[in-house]
Scaffold this motif. Structure first.
Motif, PDB file in Angstrom:
ATOM      1  N   PHE B 180      11.959   8.241 -13.541  1.00  0.00           N
ATOM      2  CA  PHE B 180      11.242   8.731 -12.382  1.00  0.00           C
ATOM      3  C   PHE B 180       9.762   8.941 -12.716  1.00  0.00           C
ATOM      4  N   GLY B 181       9.538   9.512 -13.911  1.00  0.00           N
ATOM      5  CA  GLY B 181       8.160   9.734 -14.351  1.00  0.00           C
ATOM      6  C   GLY B 181       7.404   8.428 -14.503  1.00  0.00           C
ATOM      7  N   THR B 182       8.075   7.412 -15.073  1.00  0.00           N
ATOM      8  CA  THR B 182       7.433   6.112 -15.243  1.00  0.00           C
ATOM      9  C   THR B 182       7.061   5.524 -13.895  1.00  0.00           C
ATOM     10  N   LEU B 183       7.994   5.643 -12.952  1.00  0.00           N
ATOM     11  CA  LEU B 183       7.730   5.098 -11.621  1.00  0.00           C
ATOM     12  C   LEU B 183       6.498   5.761 -11.005  1.00  0.00           C
ATOM     13  N   VAL B 184       6.461   7.079 -11.065  1.00  0.00           N
ATOM     14  CA  VAL B 184       5.390   7.808 -10.383  1.00  0.00           C
ATOM     15  C   VAL B 184       4.051   7.661 -11.115  1.00  0.00           C
ATOM     16  N   ARG B 185       4.102   7.726 -12.461  1.00  0.00           N
ATOM     17  CA  ARG B 185       2.835   7.757 -13.201  1.00  0.00           C
ATOM     18  C   ARG B 185       2.312   6.386 -13.620  1.00  0.00           C
ATOM     19  N   ILE B 186       3.213   5.435 -13.826  1.00  0.00           N
ATOM     20  CA  ILE B 186       2.761   4.127 -14.323  1.00  0.00           C
ATOM     21  C   ILE B 186       2.823   3.055 -13.223  1.00  0.00           C
ATOM     22  N   ILE B 187       3.995   2.926 -12.614  1.00  0.00           N
ATOM     23  CA  ILE B 187       4.211   1.797 -11.704  1.00  0.00           C
ATOM     24  C   ILE B 187       3.434   1.964 -10.399  1.00  0.00           C
ATOM     25  N   LEU B 188       3.594   3.113  -9.754  1.00  0.00           N
ATOM     26  CA  LEU B 188       2.979   3.276  -8.438  1.00  0.00           C
ATOM     27  C   LEU B 188       1.455   3.171  -8.454  1.00  0.00           C
ATOM     28  N   PRO B 189       0.777   3.785  -9.417  1.00  0.00           N
ATOM     29  CA  PRO B 189      -0.689   3.627  -9.416  1.00  0.00           C
ATOM     30  C   PRO B 189      -1.130   2.169  -9.541  1.00  0.00           C
ATOM     31  N   LEU B 190      -0.290   1.360 -10.179  1.00  0.00           N
ATOM     32  CA  LEU B 190      -0.652  -0.055 -10.342  1.00  0.00           C
ATOM     33  C   LEU B 190      -0.263  -0.882  -9.116  1.00  0.00           C
ATOM     34  N   SER B 191       0.456  -0.268  -8.197  1.00  0.00           N
ATOM     35  CA  SER B 191       1.029  -1.042  -7.092  1.00  0.00           C
ATOM     36  C   SER B 191       0.307  -0.828  -5.774  1.00  0.00           C
ATOM     37  N   MET B 192      -0.887  -0.298  -5.839  1.00  0.00           N
ATOM     38  CA  MET B 192      -1.586   0.018  -4.591  1.00  0.00           C
ATOM     39  C   MET B 192      -1.719  -1.178  -3.635  1.00  0.00           C
ATOM     40  N   PRO B 193      -2.014  -2.386  -4.127  1.00  0.00           N
ATOM     41  CA  PRO B 193      -2.128  -3.502  -3.172  1.00  0.00           C
ATOM     42  C   PRO B 193      -0.850  -3.724  -2.370  1.00  0.00           C
ATOM     43  N   VAL B 194       0.290  -3.704  -3.049  1.00  0.00           N
ATOM     44  CA  VAL B 194       1.528  -3.983  -2.333  1.00  0.00           C
ATOM     45  C   VAL B 194       1.912  -2.789  -1.453  1.00  0.00           C
ATOM     46  N   ILE B 195       1.589  -1.588  -1.904  1.00  0.00           N
ATOM     47  CA  ILE B 195       1.886  -0.408  -1.081  1.00  0.00           C
ATOM     48  C   ILE B 195       1.041  -0.446   0.193  1.00  0.00           C
ATOM     49  N   ALA B 196      -0.225  -0.812   0.048  1.00  0.00           N
ATOM     50  CA  ALA B 196      -1.097  -0.901   1.222  1.00  0.00           C
ATOM     51  C   ALA B 196      -0.591  -1.975   2.182  1.00  0.00           C
ATOM     52  N   THR B 197      -0.220  -3.133   1.633  1.00  0.00           N
ATOM     53  CA  THR B 197       0.249  -4.233   2.482  1.00  0.00           C
ATOM     54  C   THR B 197       1.489  -3.826   3.267  1.00  0.00           C
ATOM     55  N   LEU B 198       2.485  -3.313   2.528  1.00  0.00           N
ATOM     56  CA  LEU B 198       3.741  -3.017   3.201  1.00  0.00           C
ATOM     57  C   LEU B 198       3.598  -1.836   4.151  1.00  0.00           C
ATOM     58  N   SER B 199       2.729  -0.876   3.798  1.00  0.00           N
ATOM     59  CA  SER B 199       2.479   0.220   4.737  1.00  0.00           C
ATOM     60  C   SER B 199       1.918  -0.329   6.036  1.00  0.00           C
ATOM     61  N   LEU B 200       1.003  -1.269   5.899  1.00  0.00           N
ATOM     62  CA  LEU B 200       0.424  -1.863   7.109  1.00  0.00           C
ATOM     63  C   LEU B 200       1.512  -2.544   7.929  1.00  0.00           C
ATOM     64  N   PHE B 201       2.372  -3.314   7.253  1.00  0.00           N
ATOM     65  CA  PHE B 201       3.423  -4.029   7.983  1.00  0.00           C
ATOM     66  C   PHE B 201       4.371  -3.057   8.681  1.00  0.00           C
ATOM     67  N   TYR B 202       4.822  -2.050   7.935  1.00  0.00           N
ATOM     68  CA  TYR B 202       5.716  -1.065   8.542  1.00  0.00           C
ATOM     69  C   TYR B 202       5.026  -0.387   9.722  1.00  0.00           C
ATOM     70  N   ALA B 203       3.776   0.017   9.504  1.00  0.00           N
ATOM     71  CA  ALA B 203       3.076   0.752  10.552  1.00  0.00           C
ATOM     72  C   ALA B 203       2.885  -0.115  11.792  1.00  0.00           C
ATOM     73  N   VAL B 204       2.496  -1.369  11.576  1.00  0.00           N
ATOM     74  CA  VAL B 204       2.282  -2.248  12.728  1.00  0.00           C
ATOM     75  C   VAL B 204       3.602  -2.491  13.457  1.00  0.00           C
ATOM     76  N   ASN B 205       4.675  -2.694  12.693  1.00  0.00           N
ATOM     77  CA  ASN B 205       5.977  -2.899  13.330  1.00  0.00           C
ATOM     78  C   ASN B 205       6.352  -1.709  14.206  1.00  0.00           C
ATOM     79  N   ARG B 206       6.115  -0.514  13.701  1.00  0.00           N
ATOM     80  CA  ARG B 206       6.489   0.673  14.470  1.00  0.00           C
ATOM     81  C   ARG B 206       5.556   0.848  15.671  1.00  0.00           C
TER      82      ARG B 206
END
Lengths: 301, 291
Positions: B180-206
């Motif tokens: 869990f720590g690895t996910l939050v501290r290592i993976i997620l900070p590196l994943s901002m592009p995909v998080i931004a993209t998918l957030s946009l898709f989810y938000a637009v869909n809704r």
């Protein structure tokens, strides 16, 4: 036993993470699949899914006798097929054009504008279409009137309506569809163009003999997949663009299910139609995937 | 040589003209609607308003903004979209991260369970009955819970996670970090592009989603913007309302009122769209070339 404990000690957090998503899939994706059994039951809302009495294939016999079902099925195929003919080539042409644009700024601006319709809801597109194409005050007919053309019933004549339906589809999806082709285009070897130039090929020749073959496999895969979706049709576009006067063409399986199920309350009939559509759709998509794998060894599964 | 360069110039001319026509075709409907919403009645009625507003007049907007049900729908849609996007992202991350771990037992089974739902579903009636039996009709959760994880987006996210160098995770683990720590501290900070993209898709869909709102929501207090807009634009409700209110208010044509509502509902998308554009292009490419 010890090993299992060690394994769980190491991985329990990953399993814990999966609990909620898996619960979601079980309840909200597989739950309705269980609900499909009401296609084989005389469903009664008070008795619920499990308590309603079984009736075998009676409901299916009933829908296969309904003219409205065949009409919806025919329209689904017809609109999907016409969509394939008109909407499928559009992003390819646009991508080829964008690829030839040498000004980076112009290309960027074009892409921004072309992607935009994809982000507009069907309700809004419907509103714009009804505003622009109405016979009384729509801008399109007003302009046509100025050059002496009689008003065209884009929304109320079933044959003209098809063009309205197809046109909105192209408008909404063509730009967005270019993304995947543009991605494929970046993989083409630049040396091919240089070699062709040495041989004296003009830009059209290069496009025809290098660029287009370069994205051929992408085209084939997407085409096959589209064919696999022939029996699936979105609800919102035919529902919003369609209307009573053109229902002979605009009634498709998804809108039919809505009307029979939620408006007239014949849950079993509507579920049976949906189930038929899902099963035929699954067969189509698996066949399409098989063909895509055979032809390009680039399936999607 | 000369002929070839002339051919190339002709090619360029044809190219730029065709592309320009496409761009106009994309923009003209928007410009037309915007113009209708900002013009006076007379030029609208005489059909003079094309893509430029004539005799600027913002009374349609003041009417839209004065309509409390419209504002309520806007706020509800905004609230719903934010809640939905946060929930979906959390769930998608929770599903995607463990499923990228090849050594996790049962991974393939869960993967099949999820991918199968991309190709087969119960259909809208069984979904409706489920929502009804869970007593979620006329609740905002009927618009959130059934759509929590989009399997396609989840696969895009998995592809992204898999491209992050393994060594980063391994060194974190050596330092005693939990998954869990690895996910939050290592993976997620590196994943901002995909998080931004998918957030946009989810938000637009809704934000754009309409079908489920039509099925599940009958309480006007819970109309999201699209449903409200559908009622306004497609039904003639609007004209009745206007006639009832009579001549005391400045007369606003139903056309410009509808147009103003459409612009009003599109605006939020137009505002966020340019900011996120650079993300979603790379995001969708990532998803499409998985092969």
């Amino acid at each position: 036993m010890r090993n299992i404990n060690v394994y769980l000690h190491r991985y329990w957090q990953l399993y814990a993470m999966l609990v909620l998503p898996v619960a979601y899939f079980v309840v909200f994706r597989y739950g309705p699949m269980y609900g499909v059994t009401i296609a084989f039951k005389d469903f009664n809302l008070f008795q619920g899914v499990s308590q309603s009495p079984w009736v075998g294939f009676d409901v299916f016999k009933q829908i296969f006798k309904m003219d409205a079902f065949y009409l919806a099925l025919r329209n689904t195929f017809m609109l999907n097929f016409l969509d394939l003919v008109f909407s499928f080539p559009a992003p390819i042409l646009l991508a080829l054009m964008l690829n030839e644009i040498r000004s980076v700024l112009y290309k960027k601006i074009s892409q921004t504008i072309l992607y935009l319709p994809h982000f507009i809801s069907w309700v809004i597109i419907g509103g714009i279409v009804y505003q622009a194409f109405s016979t009384s005050s729509g801008i399109v007919n007003t302009l046509l009137g100025k050059i002496g053309v009689a008003p065209i019933p884009f929304l109320s004549d079933k044959y003209y309506w098809i063009f309205t339906y197809l046109g909105t589809g192209v408008w909404q999806s063509a730009g967005w569809g270019t993304i995947i082709y543009l991605a494929a285009l970046t993989a083409i070897n630049k040396e091919l163009y240089e070699a062709a130039e040495v041989d004296g090929a003009g830009r059209f020749k290069k496009m025809w003999h290098i660029t287009l073959p370069g994205i051929k496999s992408t085209i084939v895969v997407l085409l096959v997949l589209k064919l696999g979706e022939m029996v699936q049709i979105g609800f919102e576009r035919p529902f919003v663009i369609g209307n009573v006067t053109v229902k002979e063409f605009s009634e498709v399986l998804s809108t039919f299910v809505y009307k029979v199920g939620l408006q007239t309350g014949e849950y079993s009939v509507a579920t049976a139609v949906g189930f038929f559509q899902a099963v035929v759709g699954l067969v189509f998509i698996l066949t399409a995937n098989y063909i895509a794998k055979k032809t390009t060894d680039e399936g999607i599964l | 040589m000369n002929a070839a360069s002339r051919g190339n110039r002709l090619f360029d001319v044809v190219l730029y003209v065709l592309l320009f026509i496409s761009l106009v075709a994309c923009l003209a409907p928007f410009l037309h609607i915007v113009s209708i919403s900002m013009s006076s009645n007379k030029p609208i009625l005489s059909g003079q308003v094309t893509i430029f507003p004539m005799e600027l007049n913002f009374s349609a907007y003041s009417r839209v903004l004065a309509d409390p049900t419209m504002l309520r729908s806007l706020w509800f849609s905004a609230y719903l979209t934010v809640i939905f996007t946060v929930f979906c992202m959390v769930m998608t991350i929770l599903a995607a991260y463990p499923l990228t771990k090849k050594e996790l037992k049962g991974r393939r089974f869960v993967m099949y369970l999820i991918v199968f739902t991309m190709f087969f579903s119960g259909g809208i009636i069984p979904e409706y009955i489920l929502i009804k039996q869970l007593h979620l009709l006329n609740s905002m959760w009927s618009l959130v819970l059934p759509l929590l994880v989009n399997p396609f987006y989840m696969i895009i996210m998995m592809t992204f996670f898999q491209n992050i160098p393994k060594s980063l995770e391994e060194s974190a683990e050596l330092d005693g970090s939990s998954h869990f720590g690895t996910l939050v501290r290592i993976i997620l900070p590196l994943s901002m592009p995909v998080i931004a993209t998918l957030s946009l898709f989810y938000a637009v869909n809704r934000w754009n989603g309409f079908m489920d709102t039509l099925f599940y929501i009958t309480d006007p207090n819970l109309y999201p913007l699209q449903l409200k807009l559908y009622q306004m634009v497609m039904n003639s409700m609007m004209t009745d309302q206007m006639q009832m209110e009579g001549a005391q208010i400045i007369q606003v044509l139903p056309e410009s009122l509808k147009a103003a509502s459409i612009v009003f509902a599109t605006l939020p998308i137009l505002i966020v769209y340019p900011w996120l554009q650079r993300y979603f292009v790379s995001g969708i490419m990532l998803g499409s070339v998985k092969g």
